[in-house]
Motif scaffolding. Structure first.
Motif, mmCIF file in Angstrom:
data_model
loop_
_atom_site.group_PDB
_atom_site.id
_atom_site.type_symbol
_atom_site.label_atom_id
_atom_site.label_comp_id
_atom_site.label_asym_id
_atom_site.label_seq_id
_atom_site.Cartn_x
_atom_site.Cartn_y
_atom_site.Cartn_z
ATOM 1 N N THR A 93 0.877 -1.253 0.227
ATOM 2 C CA THR A 93 -0.051 0.103 -0.073
ATOM 3 C C THR A 93 1.331 1.098 -0.051
ATOM 4 O O THR A 93 1.532 1.099 1.173
ATOM 5 N N PRO A 94 1.197 1.883 -0.754
ATOM 6 C CA PRO A 94 1.591 3.505 -1.004
ATOM 7 C C PRO A 94 1.631 3.870 0.585
ATOM 8 O O PRO A 94 0.210 3.935 0.624
ATOM 9 N N GLN A 97 -1.203 7.018 -0.095
ATOM 10 C CA GLN A 97 -2.867 6.218 0.670
ATOM 11 C C GLN A 97 -3.023 5.969 1.727
ATOM 12 O O GLN A 97 -3.952 6.069 2.345
ATOM 13 N N LEU A 100 -4.148 9.037 3.805
ATOM 14 C CA LEU A 100 -4.603 9.442 3.730
ATOM 15 C C LEU A 100 -6.240 8.480 4.309
ATOM 16 O O LEU A 100 -7.112 9.015 5.042
ATOM 17 N N ALA A 101 -5.939 7.231 4.238
ATOM 18 C CA ALA A 101 -7.142 5.819 5.579
ATOM 19 C C ALA A 101 -7.039 6.488 6.620
ATOM 20 O O ALA A 101 -7.944 6.854 7.178
ATOM 21 N N ASN A 104 -8.737 9.968 7.236
ATOM 22 C CA ASN A 104 -9.965 9.812 6.692
ATOM 23 C C ASN A 104 -10.615 9.135 7.757
ATOM 24 O O ASN A 104 -12.049 9.532 8.697
ATOM 25 N N GLY A 173 -13.225 4.445 -0.793
ATOM 26 C CA GLY A 173 -11.279 4.081 -1.089
ATOM 27 C C GLY A 173 -11.975 2.273 -0.608
ATOM 28 O O GLY A 173 -11.287 1.548 -1.431
ATOM 29 N N TYR A 176 -12.152 0.955 -3.721
ATOM 30 C CA TYR A 176 -11.777 0.803 -4.827
ATOM 31 C C TYR A 176 -10.600 -0.092 -4.459
ATOM 32 O O TYR A 176 -9.852 -0.580 -4.875
ATOM 33 N N HIS A 177 -10.563 -0.903 -3.408
ATOM 34 C CA HIS A 177 -9.716 -1.947 -2.394
ATOM 35 C C HIS A 177 -10.178 -3.008 -3.339
ATOM 36 O O HIS A 177 -9.395 -3.880 -3.261
ATOM 37 N N ARG A 181 -7.641 -2.419 -6.541
ATOM 38 C CA ARG A 181 -6.308 -3.503 -5.975
ATOM 39 C C ARG A 181 -6.258 -5.045 -5.473
ATOM 40 O O ARG A 181 -5.841 -5.676 -5.941
#
Length: 191
Positions: A93-94, A97, A100-101, A104, A173, A176-177, A181
């Motif tokens: 995981t970058p 990112q 940000l997670a 959030n 998010g 997205y996962h 991803r």
């Protein structure tokens, strides 16, 4: 080069298989929060558009009671989190990112405290009844104070937009996962 890429994919697949799930209490509290927040959104949006009457009264009663329940569940989640930290994200995981997670999540917790507290203060300081599912009447916990009520109302009505944005980012998010991803992060919280 192709062998390195293949090995990197294999290592990433192995890492995804080892993704730790959230514990059952965290999962139940998460989905209970989701349910309560959805009730709040629907009740909050509908109740203000209705004419005065029984239906509006029931929705206000529900909104106030569920708001207190949200506060209690979020406090319970925070207490639980102390001894049960988030499982780590996949190693690939970058970092931006992941940051940000976490931001959030933090802001969601803050706003899920701000909303019920500001709603409670707005209601109580406004001199309105503050029921909690008929179990406890919290009316009078805060003395009537129109200026305080007006400030709390502004906070409550403004903060809802922050909650909507944070929830939307959280859901996007998660999707997205799940879809892009395919790294197992979504499944960690799925019941």
């Amino acid at each position: 080069m192709a062998a390195n890429a293949l090995e990197a994919r294999r290592q990433a697949a192995l890492a995804r298989e080892k993704i730790r799930r959230y514990d059952i209490v965290s999962i139940v509290l998460h989905w209970l929060t989701v349910l309560l927040v959805l009730v709040q959104i629907v009740a909050g949006l509908v109740m203000t558009d209705l004419e005065r009457g029984t239906t509006q009264d029931v929705l206000y009663y529900t909104h106030k009671s569920v708001g207190i329940a949200v506060l209690l569940v979020v406090l319970l989640r925070l207490l639980w989190r102390i001894g049960h930290p988030w499982p780590p994200l996949p190693p690939d995981t970058p970092s931006a990112q992941a940051g940000l997670a976490r931001l959030n999540h933090l802001l969601l917790y803050v706003m899920l405290l701000v909303m019920p507290i500001s709603g409670f203060v707005f209601t109580a300081a406004g001199g309105y009844p503050v029921p909690f599912f008929g179990l406890v009447d919290l009316t009078g916990v805060i003395a009537k104070n129109p200026d305080l009520a007006k400030t709390a109302q502004w906070v409550h009505l403004s903060a809802q937009w922050v909650v909507y944005a944070l929830v939307a980012l959280h859901v996007l998010g998660a999707l997205y996962h799940l879809v892009v991803r395919k790294d197992g992060v979504f499944q960690r919280m799925w019941p």
